[in-house]
Motif scaffolding. Structure first.
Motif, PDB file in Angstrom:
ATOM      1  N   GLU A   1       0.953  10.769   9.735  1.00 33.86           N
ATOM      2  CA  GLU A   1       0.405  10.139   8.520  1.00 33.86           C
ATOM      3  C   GLU A   1      -0.675   9.121   8.869  1.00 33.86           C
ATOM      4  OE1 GLU A   1       3.271   7.563   6.538  1.00 33.86           O
ATOM      5  OE2 GLU A   1       2.229   7.793   4.632  1.00 33.86           O
TER       6      GLU A   1
ATOM      7  N   ASP B   1       0.708   2.162   5.815  1.00 37.94           N
ATOM      8  CA  ASP B   1       1.762   3.191   5.849  1.00 37.94           C
ATOM      9  C   ASP B   1       1.309   4.290   6.817  1.00 37.94           C
ATOM     10  OD1 ASP B   1       3.839   4.927   5.319  1.00 37.94           O
ATOM     11  OD2 ASP B   1       3.163   5.456   3.299  1.00 37.94           O
TER      12      ASP B   1
ATOM     13  N   THR C   1      -2.808   8.185   1.704  1.00 39.58           N
ATOM     14  CA  THR C   1      -2.228   8.687   2.946  1.00 39.58           C
ATOM     15  C   THR C   1      -2.383  10.205   2.976  1.00 39.58           C
ATOM     16  OG1 THR C   1      -0.019   9.145   2.069  1.00 39.58           O
ATOM     17  CG2 THR C   1      -0.433   6.889   2.810  1.00 39.58           C
TER      18      THR C   1
ATOM     19  N   GLU D   1      -0.124  12.997   4.904  1.00 40.46           N
ATOM     20  CA  GLU D   1       1.088  12.979   5.714  1.00 40.46           C
ATOM     21  C   GLU D   1       1.908  14.262   5.646  1.00 40.46           C
ATOM     22  OE1 GLU D   1       4.298  10.488   4.134  1.00 40.46           O
ATOM     23  OE2 GLU D   1       2.879   9.658   2.700  1.00 40.46           O
TER      24      GLU D   1
ATOM     25  N   HIS E   1      -0.268   9.918  -0.900  1.00 32.38           N
ATOM     26  CA  HIS E   1      -0.216   9.011  -2.059  1.00 32.38           C
ATOM     27  C   HIS E   1      -1.134   7.827  -1.811  1.00 32.38           C
ATOM     28  CE1 HIS E   1       2.254   6.351   0.483  1.00 32.38           C
ATOM     29  NE2 HIS E   1       2.781   7.465   0.940  1.00 32.38           N
TER      30      HIS E   1
END
Ligand code: GLY
Ligand code: MN
Length: 344
Positions: A326, A219, A310, A312, A283
């Motif tokens: 991120e 991510d 992460t 971000e 998260h």
């Protein structure tokens, strides 16, 4: 995955087994992909996985740790539980349909245990870290291979389509989540729905993307400034970049998640953009895109070695545009190791 610790938790709840039908939890426990299955972990350490004819043979071949049983009906299922002496179970109410909860409750003693597996899943094994790293590497190769087409005239959706194709090309299993390509005013909306809008000179373009490798996700977000962007966009880009750096440097086992969020948030507030940072700092990632821990001001979690989170931060100014950056970071006793490696 520490099966011993999970079994100890089942015992400590005074139930005969933990039961889940959740797709992500079934994958985490069995490492087998299916859209229907029931995993049971008993207090005596027995592991059962039931699935239907679509998956049964493959499951028998591939899942070594669990005893595989065929799913036939609820009636047969409750008979099986009886023969296994399972009369009481724990379930996670966040991961169960109400209709199934009712069925279970009619036949068994059911104890609700919020986030039963999540605390275990938050700590990644060396193997999980290497799969996440691979998912990150693939996503990075993919975006690098299509960046040359991100210019005025291409639409957000066209760019997303090329990015998805590139995920497959480099060995990914498609999108980990619906990629976000948000340009111009759309970039002021943190979770903009990728549209047919053409990218224009002067746009900030947020691309939030990730792929899956052997069931584990990446991510990443980058914001690309196309041509002559307004000075304020350049300013917020720098603020977000610096805030993210502060967040990454703050990560360390033993620190509170709240403290990381506040370090990032306070910096953005000091720069005068506090009201435009409208989400939490980060998260966990793993089998799912959002796992524990949550780096937010409301979190009471403590960072532990082996978590992958992460970082971000973002600033979104209505009608003007937004910036989010991120990266995916491994938490260690010494600090952090940033797993993503894409230039900013
Ligand atoms: N990448 C999507 C999210 O974090 O919500
Ligand atoms: Mn994210």
């Amino acid at each position: 995955m520490s099966l011993e610790k999970i079994v100890s938790k089942v015992k400590s709840l005074n139930v005969d087994a933990y039961l889940t039908l959740d797709k992500a939890e079934n994958f985490y426990l069995t490492k087998f992909k299916s859209t229907f299955g029931i995993s049971l972990i008993t207090s005596t350490g027995k592991l059962l996985f039931l699935t239907d004819g679509r998956y049964l043979e493959k499951a028998k071949k591939e899942i070594k740790a669990f005893e595989i049983l065929e799913w036939k009906s609820w009636e047969k299922f409750f008979e099986t539980l009886k023969s296994e002496k399972i009369e009481s179970i724990a379930v996670d109410p966040n991961r169960l349909k109400l209709s199934i909860y009712r069925k279970l409750s009619e036949n068994l003693q059911v104890k609700e245990e919020n986030k039963f597996l999540d605390e275990f899943r938050a700590i990644k094994s060396a193997e999980e870290i290497s799969l996440i790293t691979r998912a990150i590497n693939i996503a990075e190769l993919a975006i690098k291979s299509v960046l040359h087409i991100l210019k005025p005239g291409i639409t957000e959706k066209e760019f997303r389509k090329e990015l998805i194709t590139a995920f497959f090309k480099y060995g990914g299993e498609g999108e980990a989540f619906t990629s976000i390509v948000a340009s111009g005013r759309g970039s002021a909306i943190p979770h903009w729905e990728t549209s047919d809008k053409e990218i224009k000179d002067g746009d900030a373009v947020i691309v939030d993307f990730g792929t899956i490798y052997k069931g584990y996700v990446s991510d990443i977000t980058r914001t690309f400034l196309i041509g002559n962007v307004p000075d304020e966009i350049k300013r917020i880009y720098e603020v977000v970049r610096e805030a993210q750096e502060i967040g990454i440097k703050s990560l360390k086992a033993g620190k509170s998640c709240k403290e990381i969020d506040l370090a990032v948030r306070n910096y953005i507030e000091e720069k005068g953009y506090g009201e435009y940072f409208v989400h939490s700092t980060g998260h966990g990632i793993g089998v799912e895109v959002h796992e524990l821990p949550t780096l937010s001001k409301r979190s009471d979690e403590i960072l532990k070695s082996g978590m992958v989170v992460t970082v971000e931060p973002g600033i979104y100014i209505p009608e003007l545009g937004g910036v989010r950056i991120e990266d995916d970071c491994l938490v260690t006793e010494e600090g952090t190791f940033v797993l993503s490696n894409l230039s900013k």
